[in-house]
Scaffold this motif. Structure first.
Motif, short mmCIF file in Angstrom:
data_model
loop_
_atom_site.label_atom_id
_atom_site.label_comp_id
_atom_site.label_asym_id
_atom_site.label_seq_id
_atom_site.Cartn_x
_atom_site.Cartn_y
_atom_site.Cartn_z
N ALA A 76 0.84 -1.20 0.00
CA ALA A 76 0.00 0.00 0.00
C ALA A 76 0.87 1.25 0.00
N ARG A 77 1.97 1.22 0.75
CA ARG A 77 2.89 2.36 0.78
C ARG A 77 3.48 2.63 -0.60
N LEU A 78 3.69 1.56 -1.38
CA LEU A 78 4.27 1.69 -2.71
C LEU A 78 3.22 2.03 -3.77
N GLY A 79 1.96 2.14 -3.36
CA GLY A 79 0.92 2.55 -4.28
C GLY A 79 0.08 1.44 -4.86
N PHE A 80 0.25 0.20 -4.37
CA PHE A 80 -0.56 -0.90 -4.87
C PHE A 80 -1.93 -0.90 -4.21
N PRO A 81 -2.97 -1.30 -4.95
CA PRO A 81 -4.32 -1.31 -4.38
C PRO A 81 -4.56 -2.54 -3.50
N VAL A 82 -3.92 -2.56 -2.36
CA VAL A 82 -4.02 -3.70 -1.45
C VAL A 82 -4.69 -3.23 -0.17
N GLU A 83 -5.73 -3.97 0.25
CA GLU A 83 -6.42 -3.65 1.48
C GLU A 83 -5.68 -4.27 2.67
N PRO A 84 -5.58 -3.53 3.77
CA PRO A 84 -4.96 -4.10 4.97
C PRO A 84 -5.89 -5.13 5.61
N GLY A 85 -5.41 -5.76 6.65
CA GLY A 85 -6.24 -6.73 7.36
C GLY A 85 -5.89 -8.15 6.98
N THR A 86 -6.91 -8.96 6.72
CA THR A 86 -6.71 -10.37 6.40
C THR A 86 -6.95 -10.60 4.91
N PRO A 87 -6.37 -11.66 4.35
CA PRO A 87 -6.55 -11.91 2.91
C PRO A 87 -8.02 -12.19 2.57
N GLU A 88 -8.43 -11.72 1.42
CA GLU A 88 -9.76 -11.99 0.89
C GLU A 88 -9.61 -12.63 -0.49
N PRO A 89 -10.41 -13.66 -0.80
CA PRO A 89 -10.29 -14.30 -2.10
C PRO A 89 -10.71 -13.37 -3.23
#
Length: 529
Positions: A76-89
């Protein structure tokens, strides 16, 4: 392997190769009380763009080691659209360039994490170092010999000069052209697909050509969606912005003009290849931003599998054991799971606590998984080949992929969750990765992944009254809990997250499973910090 050593080697294990697989193995060994030495001829972690993410069960394995939140935060810091927390399928994916909708698939197994390989290597290197692994950048494994007692290796230092080191085990994580595997004489059986040239590179693309679906509208050629686009006349075009601000263009030609594999790759060569496949010019130019930028050529495609994963005191890991098409992104899912499977077993062997034959299950469990990856990567390559008969087959496959049961089957195939290990227990859960259970314990609500961070085997008492069975086993974490996510009343979970034994009520077979996978009760190994 003889345990009657004439002398004590300097090291327990040397890992040749500090790519993702070698570093992941180093982390797992350290969690098991073993301090590995990792050698790599590069001066430091490579910035070369290779794999572009993780797909499949490996994402859940990172979560089980407590790595997912930190990895997601860095992305996320590098600009990727990744949500924090736990993995989601993922709600959708692709199979041979065809859409794979997963929203109606129960227990969707297909997880993803868009981590570029350079970022993954840096994060795993930091993790391995924090756990106490000895990573030696610029140190190259040379010749080695094996006795009943040890491996003796010659190692070259940065700037020249060398030294000798001994270890009880050598693990080859040195890639598809593995010098270690070749020296051992292990056959690398398979095929090479000729008349096939792939080229890829980062490129700047005019904004007016970009479409809302992440694809391109190419003048004179039409619309191309995000990802793989089959060209019936003889090729494949891939467009994807996997790294924010760095679009990637890839093109594959069938029956193209031959090129010398060692000829330098140029951006003009990529542009010309795109023109031949699309039949039109794609306005693009070399990227101007900070590198490194991808630009490489792949001549032909090797699909090969080592006949054996182990010979004496040497084991093969990752690409040293198997190579295949990168289509669908299965490589790191396969290799990193190899590392997690091998890590706890090799650590137990080196500590002298492994039950008889435990180390042999590395090959018997993981080689069939590689066979499945080779099967579906070859199938996808065939479905992307030119010709009207393939076009007709793709029309049929598109219909089939719209059926939720078929989409689920393909999703499990790509995730690697279709394979069940033979653990000697007949319960439907046995031999599979533990579900993402939410547990109610005396200490509050916890996820099963939270209980596997330290790679210890886990005995979950979910109502069967089996916690006392663990006795005084300090090498086993025993937790009493309840969960509405499963009907099972007891689970024995191996350090790699796979269920070794399960029950809906009876405790029959538990002691057999403990003996088979953990051996006699003994104190837990010290963790290296």
């Amino acid at each position: 392997m003889s345990e009657n050593r004439l002398h004590e080697p300097e090291h327990d294990v040397i890992v040749a190769g500090a790519g993702p697989n070698g570093l992941m193995l180093a982390c797992e060994l350290a969690l098991g009380g073993i301090r590995p030495v990792v050698l790599d001829p590069l001066p430091g972690p490579s910035d070369e763009p290779k794999a572009n993410g993780l797909v499949g069960q490996v994402v859940r394995l990172l979560d089980m080691r407590g790595l997912y939140p930190g990895f997601a935060a860095e992305l996320a810091r590098l600009g990727f659209p990744v949500e924090p927390g736990t993995p989601e399928p993922a709600s959708r994916y692709i199979f041979a360039g065809m859409s794979l909708e997963l929203t109606e698939v129960p227990d969707n197994p297909l997880y993803g994490l868009p981590v570029p390989q350079p970022v993954l290597v840096r994060l795993l290197a930091d993790r391995a170092r924090d756990l106490g692994a000895d990573i030696r950048w610029g140190h190259s494994l040379g010749e080695f010999t094996e006795t009943d007692d040890a491996i003796t290796a010659t190692i070259t230092r940065p700037g020249g000069g060398g030294y000798r080191a001994t270890a009880r085990i050598l693990v080859a994580a040195d890639g598809g052209r593995s010098p270690v595997r070749k020296k051992l004489g292990i056959m690398f059986s398979g095929i090479t697909a000729g008349n096939h040239i792939g080229r890829l590179g980062h490129a700047e693309i005019p904004a007016e050509l970009r479409t809302p679906d992440g694809g391109l509208e190419v003048p004179g050629a039409g619309h191309f969606h995000f990802g793989h686009n089959r060209i019936e006349s003889g090729g494949m075009f891939v467009f994807a912005e996997l790294i924010p601000g760095k679009p990637l263009v890839s093109v594959h030609e069938h029956n193209g003009a031959p090129v010398a594999p060692d000829a330098p790759m140029t951006f003009d060569e990529l542009r010309d290849s795109v023109r031949r496949v699309l039949g039109a010019d794609l306005p693009m130019r070399p990227p101007a931003g900070p590198g490194p930028h991808a630009l490489r050529r792949i001549v032909d495609q090797n699909t090969r599998l080592a006949d054996h994963y182990r010979k004496g005191r040497v084991l093969l890991l990752g690409d040293a054991a198997h190579v295949h098409s990168a289509i669908g992104g299965p490589g790191l899912n396969l290799g990193l799971q190899d590392a997690v499977n091998l890590g706890w077993k090799l650590a137990a062997y080196l500590r002298g606590t492994a039950p008889h034959g435990l180390l042999d299950t590395y090959e018997s469990e993981r080689r069939p998984v590689a066979e499945r990856v080779i099967m579906h990567s070859l199938a996808q390559s065939a479905l992307l080949a030119p010709g009207p008969e393939v076009t007709a087959l793709r029309e049929l496959f598109t219909e089939l992929l719209g059926i939720p049961q078929v989409a689920g089957h393909i999703g499990h195939l790509l995730a690697g969750s279709d394979m069940r290990y033979d653990v000697g227990d007949s319960h439907p859960l046995a031999g599979r990765l533990v579900p993402d259970l939410v547990l109610e314990t005396a200490d509050g609500t916890r996820r099963v992944a939270d209980l596997l961070h330290d790679a210890r085997p886990l005995l979950l008492d979910l109502g069967a009254g089996i916690a006392a069975t663990a006795g005084n086993r300090d090498d086993l974490a025993a937790v009493t809990a309840t969960s509405s996510d499963t009907d099972a009343t007891g689970l024995l979970v191996r350090p790699d997250g796979y269920i070794a034994w399960a029950t809906d009520g009876s405790v029959s077979g538990l002691q057999t499973a403990l003996d088979r996978w953990l051996g006699p009760a003994r104190p837990a190994p010290p963790h290296i910090v």
